[in-house]
Scaffold this motif. Sequence first.
Motif, PDB file in Angstrom:
ATOM      1  N   PHE A 129       0.848  -1.196   0.000  1.00 31.04           N
ATOM      2  CA  PHE A 129       0.000   0.000   0.000  1.00 31.04           C
ATOM      3  C   PHE A 129       0.873   1.231   0.000  1.00 31.04           C
ATOM      4  N   GLN A 130       0.271   2.346  -0.378  1.00 25.22           N
ATOM      5  CA  GLN A 130       0.966   3.631  -0.257  1.00 25.22           C
ATOM      6  C   GLN A 130      -0.031   4.724   0.100  1.00 25.22           C
ATOM      7  N   ILE A 131       0.473   5.779   0.716  1.00 26.97           N
ATOM      8  CA  ILE A 131      -0.353   6.940   1.080  1.00 26.97           C
ATOM      9  C   ILE A 131       0.287   8.133   0.388  1.00 26.97           C
ATOM     10  N   VAL A 132      -0.420   8.715  -0.570  1.00 27.14           N
ATOM     11  CA  VAL A 132       0.206   9.654  -1.507  1.00 27.14           C
ATOM     12  C   VAL A 132      -0.759  10.760  -1.937  1.00 27.14           C
ATOM     13  N   ASN A 133      -0.246  11.661  -2.765  1.00 24.07           N
ATOM     14  CA  ASN A 133      -1.107  12.642  -3.421  1.00 24.07           C
ATOM     15  C   ASN A 133      -1.429  12.163  -4.844  1.00 24.07           C
ATOM     16  N   VAL A 134      -2.699  12.199  -5.209  1.00 20.79           N
ATOM     17  CA  VAL A 134      -3.091  11.888  -6.587  1.00 20.79           C
ATOM     18  C   VAL A 134      -3.848  13.086  -7.161  1.00 20.79           C
ATOM     19  N   PHE A 135      -3.999  13.096  -8.469  1.00 20.98           N
ATOM     20  CA  PHE A 135      -4.512  14.279  -9.154  1.00 20.98           C
ATOM     21  C   PHE A 135      -5.623  13.914 -10.126  1.00 20.98           C
ATOM     22  N   ARG A 136      -6.721  14.624 -10.034  1.00 19.93           N
ATOM     23  CA  ARG A 136      -7.798  14.434 -11.007  1.00 19.93           C
ATOM     24  C   ARG A 136      -8.373  15.808 -11.360  1.00 19.93           C
ATOM     25  N   TYR A 137      -8.438  16.035 -12.649  1.00 15.43           N
ATOM     26  CA  TYR A 137      -8.954  17.324 -13.111  1.00 15.43           C
ATOM     27  C   TYR A 137     -10.473  17.281 -13.058  1.00 15.43           C
ATOM     28  N   GLU A 138     -11.001  17.620 -11.895  1.00 13.96           N
ATOM     29  CA  GLU A 138     -12.450  17.601 -11.677  1.00 13.96           C
ATOM     30  C   GLU A 138     -13.096  18.754 -12.418  1.00 13.96           C
ATOM     31  N   THR A 139     -14.120  18.470 -13.197  1.00 15.89           N
ATOM     32  CA  THR A 139     -14.808  19.576 -13.851  1.00 15.89           C
ATOM     33  C   THR A 139     -16.041  20.006 -13.055  1.00 15.89           C
ATOM     34  N   ARG A 140     -16.512  19.107 -12.173  1.00 14.46           N
ATOM     35  CA  ARG A 140     -17.656  19.495 -11.343  1.00 14.46           C
ATOM     36  C   ARG A 140     -17.215  20.455 -10.237  1.00 14.46           C
ATOM     37  N   GLN A 141     -18.187  21.052  -9.576  1.00 12.70           N
ATOM     38  CA  GLN A 141     -17.869  22.023  -8.532  1.00 12.70           C
ATOM     39  C   GLN A 141     -17.038  21.386  -7.426  1.00 12.70           C
ATOM     40  N   THR A 142     -15.949  22.041  -7.069  1.00 16.39           N
ATOM     41  CA  THR A 142     -15.085  21.463  -6.046  1.00 16.39           C
ATOM     42  C   THR A 142     -15.594  21.849  -4.655  1.00 16.39           C
ATOM     43  N   ARG A 143     -15.210  21.033  -3.664  1.00 19.28           N
ATOM     44  CA  ARG A 143     -15.613  21.266  -2.281  1.00 19.28           C
ATOM     45  C   ARG A 143     -14.536  20.654  -1.383  1.00 19.28           C
ATOM     46  N   ALA A 144     -14.101  21.378  -0.389  1.00 19.24           N
ATOM     47  CA  ALA A 144     -12.992  20.932   0.469  1.00 19.24           C
ATOM     48  C   ALA A 144     -13.155  19.470   0.889  1.00 19.24           C
ATOM     49  N   PHE A 145     -12.119  18.685   0.703  1.00 21.86           N
ATOM     50  CA  PHE A 145     -12.039  17.266   1.078  1.00 21.86           C
ATOM     51  C   PHE A 145     -12.956  16.360   0.241  1.00 21.86           C
ATOM     52  N   MET A 146     -14.106  16.866  -0.175  1.00 23.17           N
ATOM     53  CA  MET A 146     -15.066  16.002  -0.865  1.00 23.17           C
ATOM     54  C   MET A 146     -14.786  15.905  -2.356  1.00 23.17           C
ATOM     55  N   ARG A 147     -14.411  17.024  -2.955  1.00 18.55           N
ATOM     56  CA  ARG A 147     -14.086  16.988  -4.379  1.00 18.55           C
ATOM     57  C   ARG A 147     -13.007  18.023  -4.649  1.00 18.55           C
ATOM     58  N   VAL A 148     -11.765  17.528  -4.740  1.00 17.14           N
ATOM     59  CA  VAL A 148     -10.624  18.416  -4.961  1.00 17.14           C
ATOM     60  C   VAL A 148      -9.787  17.856  -6.098  1.00 17.14           C
ATOM     61  N   ARG A 149      -8.816  18.614  -6.530  1.00 19.26           N
ATOM     62  CA  ARG A 149      -8.021  18.187  -7.680  1.00 19.26           C
ATOM     63  C   ARG A 149      -6.693  17.553  -7.297  1.00 19.26           C
ATOM     64  N   GLU A 150      -6.162  17.922  -6.140  1.00 22.55           N
ATOM     65  CA  GLU A 150      -5.065  17.152  -5.569  1.00 22.55           C
ATOM     66  C   GLU A 150      -5.663  16.442  -4.372  1.00 22.55           C
ATOM     67  N   ILE A 151      -5.549  15.133  -4.367  1.00 23.02           N
ATOM     68  CA  ILE A 151      -6.264  14.325  -3.379  1.00 23.02           C
ATOM     69  C   ILE A 151      -5.277  13.550  -2.521  1.00 23.02           C
ATOM     70  N   HIS A 152      -5.406  13.668  -1.204  1.00 25.57           N
ATOM     71  CA  HIS A 152      -4.612  12.836  -0.303  1.00 25.57           C
ATOM     72  C   HIS A 152      -5.266  11.455  -0.312  1.00 25.57           C
ATOM     73  N   PHE A 153      -4.471  10.423  -0.628  1.00 29.26           N
ATOM     74  CA  PHE A 153      -5.041   9.161  -1.087  1.00 29.26           C
ATOM     75  C   PHE A 153      -4.322   7.969  -0.475  1.00 29.26           C
ATOM     76  N   PHE A 154      -5.102   6.973  -0.067  1.00 28.23           N
ATOM     77  CA  PHE A 154      -4.557   5.682   0.350  1.00 28.23           C
ATOM     78  C   PHE A 154      -4.932   4.657  -0.711  1.00 28.23           C
ATOM     79  N   GLU A 155      -3.984   3.809  -1.100  1.00 28.09           N
ATOM     80  CA  GLU A 155      -4.333   2.739  -2.040  1.00 28.09           C
ATOM     81  C   GLU A 155      -3.538   1.486  -1.707  1.00 28.09           C
ATOM     82  N   SER A 156      -4.258   0.367  -1.536  1.00 23.42           N
ATOM     83  CA  SER A 156      -3.558  -0.909  -1.391  1.00 23.42           C
ATOM     84  C   SER A 156      -3.781  -1.710  -2.663  1.00 23.42           C
ATOM     85  N   HIS A 157      -2.769  -2.463  -3.030  1.00 22.96           N
ATOM     86  CA  HIS A 157      -2.810  -3.280  -4.253  1.00 22.96           C
ATOM     87  C   HIS A 157      -2.322  -4.676  -3.901  1.00 22.96           C
ATOM     88  N   THR A 158      -3.062  -5.669  -4.330  1.00 23.49           N
ATOM     89  CA  THR A 158      -2.642  -7.043  -4.024  1.00 23.49           C
ATOM     90  C   THR A 158      -2.679  -7.917  -5.273  1.00 23.49           C
TER      91      THR A 158
END
Lengths: 467, 467
Positions: A129-158
């Motif tokens: 797993f890693q805990i990182v920043n990921v990026f998505r160019y959101e076109t919908r209205q942004t809102r703190a923590f709920m919809r942002v373009r730089e996202i603090h993200f956890f992802e595990s892969h198995t």
Amino acid sequence: MKKVENFSEWYNDIVEKAGLCDKRYPVKGMNVWTSYGWKIMRLIDELIREEMERTNHEEIYFPMLISEDQFAKETDHIKGFGDDVYWVTHAGQNPLDVKLLLRPTSETAMYPTFALWVRSHADLPLKIFQIVNVFRYETRQTRAFMRVREIHFFESHTCHTDFEDAERQITQNLEIMTNLSKKLCMPYLALRRPDWDKFAGAYYTIGVDALMPTGRTLQVGGIHQYKENFAIPYEIKYEDEDGEHKYVHQTTYGMSERLVGAIVALHGDDRGLILPPDIAPFQVVIVPIPTRESRVEIYDACRELESELKEHGFRVHLDMREVRPGSKFYDWEIKGVPLRLELGKRDMEKGVVTFVRRDNGEKTEGERVNLVTEVKAVLEEIGQRLLENAEDQLRKNITPASSIEEASKATAVAKISWCGEKACGSEIETQTEMNVLGTSAEGETSEGNCIICKKPTSIIAYLAGTY
Amino acid sequence: MKKVENFSEWYNDIVEKAGLCDKRYPVKGMNVWTSYGWKIMRLIDELIREEMERTNHEEIYFPMLISEDQFAKETDHIKGFGDDVYWVTHAGQNPLDVKLLLRPTSETAMYPTFALWVRSHADLPLKIFQIVNVFRYETRQTRAFMRVREIHFFESHTCHTDFEDAERQITQNLEIMTNLSKKLCMPYLALRRPDWDKFAGAYYTIGVDALMPTGRTLQVGGIHQYKENFAIPYEIKYEDEDGEHKYVHQTTYGMSERLVGAIVALHGDDRGLILPPDIAPFQVVIVPIPTRESRVEIYDACRELESELKEHGFRVHLDMREVRPGSKFYDWEIKGVPLRLELGKRDMEKGVVTFVRRDNGEKTEGERVNLVTEVKAVLEEIGQRLLENAEDQLRKNITPASSIEEASKATAVAKISWCGEKACGSEIETQTEMNVLGTSAEGETSEGNCIICKKPTSIIAYLAGTY
């Protein structure tokens, strides 16, 4: 700040007033994490790390930039993410030979390397797993923590030898989610998404949805079964015990800073945040109530309270600012500190400390000699009550509905019978103006008739408006 | 793997064999942090956090993307970094209205917001830090941890009422560096860089240099006095007690994953890494030495060792793999675990545990009953010895030189008299093929004559080849 009257305004206001983030950063959709908010996020990260360690996942870190050709191997994945990625095309004045993109998620960053790491069945399962920043160019209205373009993200892969072992991982991921939700005081629905709404490239997706006060749901996590969908294009193969070469089966589990958003939304009230004790930067704030004569004595006693609680591992803040106790109460209520301890002349004479709970405002006296035990008990009670209240809210807002009309009238989530066909699913979404969130991940069924085509079915689907 | 014969090859080999990183990631200059290396980095991060907390810096997080106009405000800064930045020009298929760059460091990300945060003298000092990924398009040859394009980075930023208060911060930063260097077993030179080599935009820069086994130095940190250089273009102003508006004075302090590279290079030997106990993912590895009959008994006793040490806060690994003890020794030597505990039949009969130190190979017996005390003492000794050895190396490799010829013959660092003029500095660099690292940050002086122009001077400069 009225939460029930205008949730959206209340939310936008509270995240700044409580010091969670600063939204004045000059790039749209990207906010500054101020120290209090960042500390909450880091405490959540630590809870995730504990679960990952318990379940033998290793923490690693893959680069943030992905080359265009690495990205382009899994067709559905590109379709799903291609429109939302940020492209790096130049370094200094010079165009790059190969365009690079900012990771929107790390499948395509990791899997070429997984193909090198996995050789034999002895290398499996691979769990990282890693805990990182990921990026998505959101076109919908942004809102703190709920919809942002730089996202603090956890992802595990198995990676696993076969589908069944990957399914066991999915079960473990659901169990991890349950453990976390208790500490976050955040009940959720784990719903297998309809095919048209699954993660780009997945075989199936379980969405983890929290119910917001508006009646709409917020997806705070995703658990994905990939089967061999990525293993084939990325050639992640192993040699089994009989010398045969096979593709691995993969799963992923993702969560993000939306957890912070959900917690703010679930528990906060008109006076500010209410933080679950396990993720509160300060679990206890101590406010001295001095009189002119008792000042020194009370300050000293408060310092003793502080050090005693710190020694026992509590996160404590002693507020020694030169302002009136009333303004201190106000400030710490906005910040959602679960428990306030007050100490004045009368408390000291009686050998007690005044306890004030942030969740229900209850004011009680605790024996000074039993301080540690009582603080521990009260914090546990607060966590328990926050969770139970939120569970109640969720339960009360799931309405069984046997027709489109009934579903449309649901306060929040509607539970209906559905034949499972996309045509009917689309019809349901159009007519109710809600989304088909999916079917219970725990395999809940009930005999009924699809509310559109009326065919007999045992499938139960959940509908809701979504963020 | 011969460290003295070919340092570069040894280094490149060891970072992969020890599991610190995987260099096969498809984008040049960007490596995968594998779990062991990442854990070391995270332990270093935690040491930094402790120092930051002790000195009242708050941890925050600023966005990674910076808009072109934000970046362009401080002229020298752009000149210094402009050629090395990655540019994001598109999102999905569409060109962005304003180009964005990946932070190479965060001055230009933070300072527009600092201008909003700082209003009055009561807001000062402002002391924050973040631990993040930064990006620099390196055109020179890349090398794991030492020169990469995505850099794991620590940066603290402070704002002060005046130059003197900023100078006190610089002193504190030097003190933090001293504390860290003890835990990292990494001695260093803190040298005020000549003007032509200071950080882009700084008033002055103190470089923190570690000496590599090749005799060249590696800059592992930078402490910068900005004066008002950034405050003016970014308009970071405060109102002082008399109602006057003034620019703040700023400092920064940066360190990166180069710390990992320096530690690998300083302490490793031909058998692998040697890790300082404070940052070793495992401080102790336990290897059972079972005979056929004693197997169960010895495994149980090893589990007891493990849990006893864990309870006392040590990072311990019990190696229960089904391979011969010899291969276990070999594997953990490569990974640099400071202390190996062996337990066999004879040890148990004698009531002892066999201690083997990674740093000097010393093998001793420790009383089983005093296990915790002895492990603690030995780990401290190891840390102490690693530091002292490295300090010796550094001291021995600083050669006072009174001429270009003598300086050129220095094994590593030469110490010379210099008039302080750029012309003579350039001449020194050309003739010695070394760099002028700078002058002692502690203000060391000595009467002499510039080795080029022969003018009397009290300035002492340090020269070395650099990475």
